[in-house]
Design an enzyme around this catalytic site. Structure first.
Site, short mmCIF file in Angstrom:
data_model
loop_
_atom_site.label_atom_id
_atom_site.label_comp_id
_atom_site.label_asym_id
_atom_site.label_seq_id
_atom_site.Cartn_x
_atom_site.Cartn_y
_atom_site.Cartn_z
N HIS A 269 0.84 -1.20 0.00
CA HIS A 269 0.00 0.00 0.00
C HIS A 269 0.88 1.26 0.00
O HIS A 269 0.66 2.18 -0.81
CB HIS A 269 -0.89 -0.05 1.24
CG HIS A 269 -1.77 1.14 1.47
ND1 HIS A 269 -3.12 1.13 1.21
CD2 HIS A 269 -1.49 2.37 1.96
CE1 HIS A 269 -3.63 2.31 1.52
NE2 HIS A 269 -2.67 3.08 1.99
N GLU A 270 1.86 1.31 0.86
CA GLU A 270 2.69 2.52 0.96
C GLU A 270 3.54 2.71 -0.30
O GLU A 270 3.75 3.83 -0.75
CB GLU A 270 3.57 2.47 2.21
CG GLU A 270 2.82 2.34 3.54
CD GLU A 270 1.75 3.39 3.77
OE1 GLU A 270 1.83 4.46 3.16
OE2 GLU A 270 0.82 3.12 4.55
N HIS B 124 1.51 4.43 -2.88
CA HIS B 124 1.55 5.90 -2.74
C HIS B 124 2.86 6.45 -3.29
O HIS B 124 2.88 7.47 -3.98
CB HIS B 124 1.46 6.31 -1.26
CG HIS B 124 0.11 6.17 -0.64
ND1 HIS B 124 -1.05 6.61 -1.25
CD2 HIS B 124 -0.26 5.67 0.57
CE1 HIS B 124 -2.07 6.38 -0.43
NE2 HIS B 124 -1.63 5.81 0.67
#
Ligand SMILES: [Zn+2]
Length: 333
Positions: free
Chosen positions: A249-250, A253
């Site tokens: 997820h990170e 980003h």
């Protein structure tokens, strides 16, 4: 929704000051998109994300944060500003290289990203943050599986190669506090490589956070990188969040993806056409969740939602395209 009480307590205990600070910070730059949700009250206790306007940092957390008061979304103005710059850079690049870079399809891995992992620890015990190499190697495997589409999603252009593990004993950086002077000092001292080097900082995190990341920027910022709760790595102790998907997820980003619930039900949301609009973060694994009247169920299985690790397994082809375009615009050598 099955969140572990200890984590919930930890988040709640840390929420008041954090929320206040963030609310004040956001208020200075304008409105929050009014989050509407049809989620049950119990779902209001969910993962949470914060936005630091100074660094463009996003953070993921478990517990805390009512869905109707979500200071974590980027504002509409922030998204517009970022998207305008992104479009400008793509156009500049298209002119420079003499080809149209927009809508590039990314079917296979074409970019191998070097990864430098910094293990921030209080001491040399596991309780002090000294996780074994095997967990880090498993995290790299999870990234490669997730971004290759091996877990069931679209294949993206990206693969990951562990370059080094840097173990740092420093109690003043433990836990890592999002937005703190200590975080800046840590990254200033430790960050390695160029804009195309993924720096991962692992440790205990303040306020029950699972992680946070920076979006790509035109110029290399020393804050660039992702911070991940070490116990969220595969084999870690963060129940429901210990299969390595916080890392995925990170990194999403870091490669310019927004949340699937960015912007809620209206507007262009996460700027990706094939992720159905979603009013608010999903919590747990709520099959059939449908919070917007537009077509499509909520993308709860997408890595850019807030579901349990066991629930999320995919990026879409639209996200894959956005990431390779962003790579070419911001991070390619
Ligand atoms: Zn996030």
């Amino acid at each position: 929704m099955g969140l572990r009480p200890v984590l919930l307590n930890r988040r709640v205990a840390g929420m008041a000051s954090t929320s206040l600070a963030l609310a004040l910070g956001v208020a200075t730059i304008g409105l929050l998109p009014a989050a509407t949700t049809t989620a049950a009250p119990s779902a209001a206790v969910t993962a949470d994300e914060v936005c630091d306007d100074q660094t463009g940092t996003l953070a993921r957390a478990k517990g805390g944060g009512a869905a109707t008061h979500d200071p974590n979304q980027l504002t509409i103005a922030q998204v517009h500003q970022r998207e305008a710059e992104f479009a400008d850079i793509l156009q500049e690049r298209a002119k420079r290289v003499g080809q149209r870079m927009l809508n590039t399809q990314a079917a296979v891995a074409t970019v191998t990203i070097p990864v430098v992992v910094h293990v921030i620890r209080r001491d040399t015990t596991r309780a002090g943050g000294n996780i074994p190499d095997s967990m880090i190697q498993s995290q790299i495997s999870v990234l490669n599986q997730s971004f290759s589409g091996a877990t069931g999603g679209a294949a993206t252009a990206f693969a990951f190669q562990l370059q080094s593990i840097n173990r740092v004993t420093n109690s003043s950086w433990y836990p890592i506090r999002q937005g703190s002077t200590a975080e800046r000092q840590m990254k200033t001292q430790l960050r390695q490589g160029t804009k195309s080097t993924l720096n991962v900082y692992l440790g205990a995190l303040s306020n029950g956070l699972l992680g946070w990341a920076t979006f790509p920027q035109r110029s290399l910022n020393v804050m660039d990188g992702v911070v991940v709760l070490s116990e969220s790595l595969p084999g870690g102790t963060a129940t429901n969040y210990n299969q390595g998907d916080t890392g995925t997820h990170e990194v999403g980003h870091w490669l310019n993806l927004y949340h699937t619930f960015q912007g809620g039900c209206s507007g262009s949301g996460d700027q990706v056409a094939d992720t159905p609009a979603e009013a608010s973060p999903a919590s747990g694994c709520p099959t059939g969740r449908d919070t917007c009247s537009s077509s499509g169920l909520d993308p709860i299985t997408n890595f850019m939602d807030y579901s349990y690790d066991s629930c999320m397994y995919q990026f879409t082809s639209g996200q894959a395209t956005r990431m390779i375009n962003a790579w070419n615009a911001y991070r390619a050598a």
